[in-house]
Design an enzyme around this catalytic site. Structure first.
Site, mmCIF file in Angstrom:
data_model
loop_
_atom_site.group_PDB
_atom_site.id
_atom_site.type_symbol
_atom_site.label_atom_id
_atom_site.label_comp_id
_atom_site.label_asym_id
_atom_site.label_seq_id
_atom_site.Cartn_x
_atom_site.Cartn_y
_atom_site.Cartn_z
ATOM 1 N N CYS A 115 0.815 -1.231 0.000
ATOM 2 C CA CYS A 115 0.000 0.000 0.000
ATOM 3 C C CYS A 115 0.843 1.275 0.000
ATOM 4 O O CYS A 115 0.333 2.353 -0.298
ATOM 5 C CB CYS A 115 -0.933 0.010 1.203
ATOM 6 S SG CYS A 115 -2.157 -1.312 1.129
ATOM 7 N N HIS A 258 -3.223 6.961 3.526
ATOM 8 C CA HIS A 258 -3.667 5.749 2.854
ATOM 9 C C HIS A 258 -5.111 5.483 3.281
ATOM 10 O O HIS A 258 -5.443 5.576 4.458
ATOM 11 C CB HIS A 258 -2.773 4.571 3.232
ATOM 12 C CG HIS A 258 -3.300 3.261 2.715
ATOM 13 N ND1 HIS A 258 -3.710 3.113 1.416
ATOM 14 C CD2 HIS A 258 -3.513 2.069 3.322
ATOM 15 C CE1 HIS A 258 -4.150 1.872 1.244
ATOM 16 N NE2 HIS A 258 -4.039 1.225 2.385
ATOM 17 N N ASN A 288 -10.619 1.098 -0.452
ATOM 18 C CA ASN A 288 -9.162 1.002 -0.307
ATOM 19 C C ASN A 288 -8.628 0.435 -1.618
ATOM 20 O O ASN A 288 -8.955 -0.694 -1.985
ATOM 21 C CB ASN A 288 -8.856 0.077 0.887
ATOM 22 C CG ASN A 288 -7.375 -0.210 1.085
ATOM 23 O OD1 ASN A 288 -6.567 -0.099 0.159
ATOM 24 N ND2 ASN A 288 -7.023 -0.609 2.295
#
Lengths: 331, 331
Positions: A115, A258, A288
C-alpha cells in the site's frame, strides 16, 4: 534530505462497474448498513474488461494532459503498485505497451511496498530527479484487488476497490519552492503476516491452488493485530518525520492518508491530532485501492482545491510488511 | 549523474541441490551434450527446503560479514528480484523477518525489472545514498526459477538456476574514488511478450491454473525474437552509456553481464568488442539466476580477484520488458 521536486500533474481512472454497499450486503447476507458502518465504503469500483495496464495507461495519460506534457517529455515510467498484472515482465513495461509507446525506449520498472508503493516511489525517485538522473518521471499505481478477495473474510473483502492513479514529477524550476521536505519509512516484519497473500509467488505456486489451497491465494488480514502494532508506532513515527523537517503539526495544510478504512483514518487522525477537515478522505466512493489510494486522494485533493501551491502536505500510510511510510512535501 | 557510492561487501548463496546437464538430458530425453552446448550450463542449483527469503537472508548476512558490518549498520533493505516469495507483502520484508531483524524498523521494499532488477536498484538507490537519504543499503536478489519452468520448452528450461546474491553499498569516504560513473536503461515493450509468465498476477489469477492453463504459469521465452531485438539495440546502447561517462571500451577492466546464456554472452561480447577474458562468465556452474545473476557474477569477480579497487566495471544486461540496462562504476 530536502529535494527540489514538483508534482506537475495527476490523473486517475476508476473502472466502469460500481459495486454498492447494499449489493455486498445482499451477496454476503449481512444486515443493512453493516458494510458502510464497518468499512466506510458506500461504493467501490470493480474491473470488468479493464486490465491493470489499461487502467494505469489511462490514468497516466490524464496525468500527462494535466501537466500539459506528452509522453515524450518523460524519461522514466515507474509502476508503484502492490499487485502486478503478470509475474513477468514488470507492470510498468505493460503500461508503456498499453500507451502505444513500445518503441520509446523510456525505462520501465516496478517499485513495491504494497500500500505504500507510491510513497516509496516518490521518495526514491525524487532523489534520482534531484541528482539529475531523470528530468520527469511518470509514477503509476494501478490495482485490481477484486480478483484476490476472500469473500469469507467479511472485514477485509468489503474494504477494497479497483482503480489507478498517476502522478508526473519533475525538478522544481529555479524561482519556485515546491519540494520534498523529508521522508521516512519503517518496516517491522513482526507484522509480516498480519496482512498477506501467501500464494502466487515462489513459495506456493499457482499449481497448488486446486489442491484445496484456494485461501492461500486470497487476501488474508488480521485487522486487530495491524491496528495494535500501528497504534504503538504511529505517533513517534510522525513526530520524527516532522522533526526531520522542523515542521509543526499546525503547518501541515492537508494530510493525505492511505485509505485503509474509514475507521483506521478516523483513529489515526485523532491520535495524531489532525482534525477531519485536515484529512483527505475519499474512501466512501473509492474504497481502499491498495497503493493507488494515496495518489488518488492526492489527485482529488488537487482537483477539489483542498490544496494549493505553497501548502505543506503529509502523505502518510501503513502497509503490509508491516511498514509505516510518510513524506512531507510543499505542493 | 556521477554518484560517490562504494560497494562495501558482497555475498551469495546457492541451494544445496545440484542438477547437472546430464540429469536434465535424461529427464528431457535429449542427446548427451545437448544441454551444455545449447545453454552453457553444466551445473545449476535448485531449491529443496530453501525459500526465497531464506536464501536472500543468508546472502545478505554474508555480504554484511564481507563488509565488516552488522545489520544495525544498514538503514534500508531492498529486494531486487524478478520473482517474489508471496504476492503480499514484498520479499524484502520477508528477508528482514528471516534475518531475525523484525523489530529493527529498517525500511523494506522491492524493485523489479526482472533480470535487471539489481542494476535498477543500484542505479536508483545510489541517488538516494548520494542525496543523504540513507547511509548504507543492503540490496538482495533472490530467485527461485525452478518452480516456474516449462519442461516442454527445452531451450528455456535448461538455462535457469536458483540462488541469491547480496551487495552492501554506502557513500564513498572522502579520500577514495569509488563511484558510479553513469547508468542507462531503455525499455522497448515491443518485446514485452518475448519472455513472460502470463499468469500469477491480476490478469490470470491462480484460480485459472487448473482450468487447462498451466502453461500460462510457466516461463515462456522466444529466444530468437529477443536476440533479434537486442542485437539491433545493444551497440548503440553501450556507446551512449560510455559517452555519458567519457569512457572508452579500453578503459573497462571487466564487464559483468547478465548470465542470460552462454551463447548470448559470447555473441554480446563479440558484438561489443569485449574479449572473453574481459567478460565475467559464471554460467557454467550457476545457470541464469534471473536478477541474482549480475550480483552473483560481481561477487565472484571480487572473490576471484578479477577486479581490484580502482578498476572500472560495466554491469550490463537485458531483461523481460524488453529492457537493456547498464551501469558503469569504479570499484
Amino acid at each position: 534530505m530536502e529535494r527540489k521536486v514538483k508534482i506537475l500533474g495527476t490523473g486517475k481512472y476508476l473502472p466502469k462497474q460500481q459495486v454498492t454497499a447494499e449489493e455486498l450486503e445482499k451477496k454476503l447476507r449481512l444486515p443493512p448498513g453493516w458494510v458502510a458502518k464497518k468499512s466506510g465504503v458506500r461504493v467501490r469500483h470493480f474491473v470488468t474488461d479493464e486490465t491493470s495496464a489499461k487502467m494505469g495507461a489511462i490514468a497516466a495519460q490524464r496525468a500527462l494532459e494535466d501537466a500539459g506534457l506528452s509522453f515524450s517529455d518523460v524519461d522514466c515510467l515507474v509502476c508503484a503498485s502492490g499487485t502486478s498484472q503478470q509475474e513477468i515482465p514488470c507492470t510498468a513495461a505493460l503500461i508503456q505497451e498499453e500507451m502505444r509507446q513500445s518503441k520509446s525506449g523510456v525505462p520501465c520498472f516496478d517499485i513495491n511496498s504494497t500500500c505504500l508503493s507510491f510513497v516509496t516511489a516518490m521518495d526514491v525517485l525524487s532523489a534520482s530527479l534531484a541528482m539529475g538522473c531523470y528530468q520527469r518521471i511518470l509514477i503509476v499505481s494501478t490495482e485490481i484487488s477484486s480478483v484476490g478477495l476472500n469473500w469469507g473474510q467479511k472485514e477485509s473483502c468489503v474494504l477494497f476497490g479497483d482503480g489507478a492513479a498517476a502522478v508526473v514529477i519533475g525538478r522544481t524550476p529555479e524561482a519556485e519552492t515546491s519540494r520534498i521536505l523529508a521522508s521516512r519509512m519503517q518496516t517491522y516484519s513482526d507484522g509480516a503476516h498480519y496482512s498477506e497473500i501467501r500464494g502466487g509467488g515462489t513459495l506456493i505456486h499457482p499449481g497448488e491452488y486446486a489442491k484445496g489451497r484456494e485461501a492461500d491465494f486470497q487476501f488474508d488480514m488480521d485487522g486487530r493485530k495491524i491496528f495494535r502494532l500501528t497504534s504503538q508506532l504511529i505517533t513517534g513515527f510522525v513526530e520524527r518525520l516532522l522533526d526531520a523537517a522542523s515542521i509543526t503539526r499546525q503547518e501541515i495544510g492537508l494530510v493525505v492518508p492511505h485509505q485503509a478504512s474509514g475507521m483506521a483514518m478516523r483513529i489515526m487522525g485523532n491520535k495524531l491530532g489532525f482534525a477531519g477537515s485536515h484529512m483527505m478522505n475519499i474512501i466512501e466512493n473509492h474504497g481502499n485501492v491498495i497503493a493507488a489510494s494515496i495518489p488518488m486522494a492526492l489527485h482529488e485533493a488537487i482537483v477539489q482545491k483542498r490544496v494549493n501551491r505553497g501548502d505543506i502536505m503529509l502523505l502518510l500510510g501503513t502497509s503490509a510488511g508491516l511498514s509505516l511510510g510518510g513524506l512531507l512535501l510543499e505542493y
